[in-house]
Design an enzyme around this catalytic site. Sequence first.
Site, PDB file in Angstrom:
ATOM      1  N   ASP A  84       0.891  -1.302   0.090  1.00 41.47           N
ATOM      2  CA  ASP A  84       0.022  -0.011   0.087  1.00 41.47           C
ATOM      3  C   ASP A  84       0.854   1.121  -0.022  1.00 41.47           C
ATOM      4  O   ASP A  84       1.894   1.042   0.792  1.00 41.47           O
ATOM      5  CB  ASP A  84      -1.019   0.174   1.118  1.00 41.47           C
ATOM      6  CG  ASP A  84      -2.058   1.018   0.993  1.00 41.47           C
ATOM      7  OD1 ASP A  84      -3.099   0.737   0.293  1.00 41.47           O
ATOM      8  OD2 ASP A  84      -1.893   2.105   1.853  1.00 41.47           O
ATOM      9  N   THR A  85       0.507   2.315  -0.769  1.00 34.47           N
ATOM     10  CA  THR A  85       1.186   3.454  -1.006  1.00 34.47           C
ATOM     11  C   THR A  85       0.548   4.630  -0.560  1.00 34.47           C
ATOM     12  O   THR A  85      -0.727   4.670  -0.987  1.00 34.47           O
ATOM     13  CB  THR A  85       1.780   3.733  -2.087  1.00 34.47           C
ATOM     14  OG1 THR A  85       2.652   2.586  -2.683  1.00 34.47           O
ATOM     15  CG2 THR A  85       2.653   4.820  -2.524  1.00 34.47           C
TER      16      THR A  85
END
Length: 209
Positions: A84-85
């Site tokens: 996840d960013t």
Amino acid sequence: MSENRIYLASKSPRRKELLQQVGIAYEVLLLRDAPPRGPDVTEIVLPGEKPQAYVARVTQEKADMAWKVIQLRGLPQRPVLAADTTVVLGEQILGKPANRDAAIAMLSQLAGQTHQVLTSIAVRSALGLHTVTQCSDVSFAAMNQAEIAAYCDTSEPYDKAGGYGIQGAAARYIANIRGSYSGIMGLPIFETCQLLEAAGVRTTTDRSL
């Protein structure tokens, strides 16, 4: 392991490209496809949750959910990679813009400023859960409203945290980065290979090792 292959719990084309770049064989695991379907992972920021804690929690939940889906569907047990960013300006988390106005507002905040890109990765396997969060600094040059509006007229901002993609036209305005280019894209390759090796996946291209 009988085969050097992983599951990728992401539909991101950028993450697929990065794994292909270093020769890691993967199969996309679509978590929300039935049957059976596991519980959804909430990407809502919890009250008082700091950005690094947020991105790490979401990633670990994705990895745990993916492992449960593998078991529920009776799939071969291979390591699963989740990521996840998030883009952070100060302590403000900037997600994916919902529309053009939101994208313009985000880019207006980022223009002329240095922000952080946090990418958390997790590898879940029979050996357990391995996680790491990579942080990079990204400095935008000043942008006028016409430049921001023109960029937001493209398709680039709308599926990316912070409303921009470093590998696209936004690179024209990025004055400096400090950290991991692939991490800013969505998957820090150095750290990913380390976690996969810890899970028993060979990532080197030298098959004599």
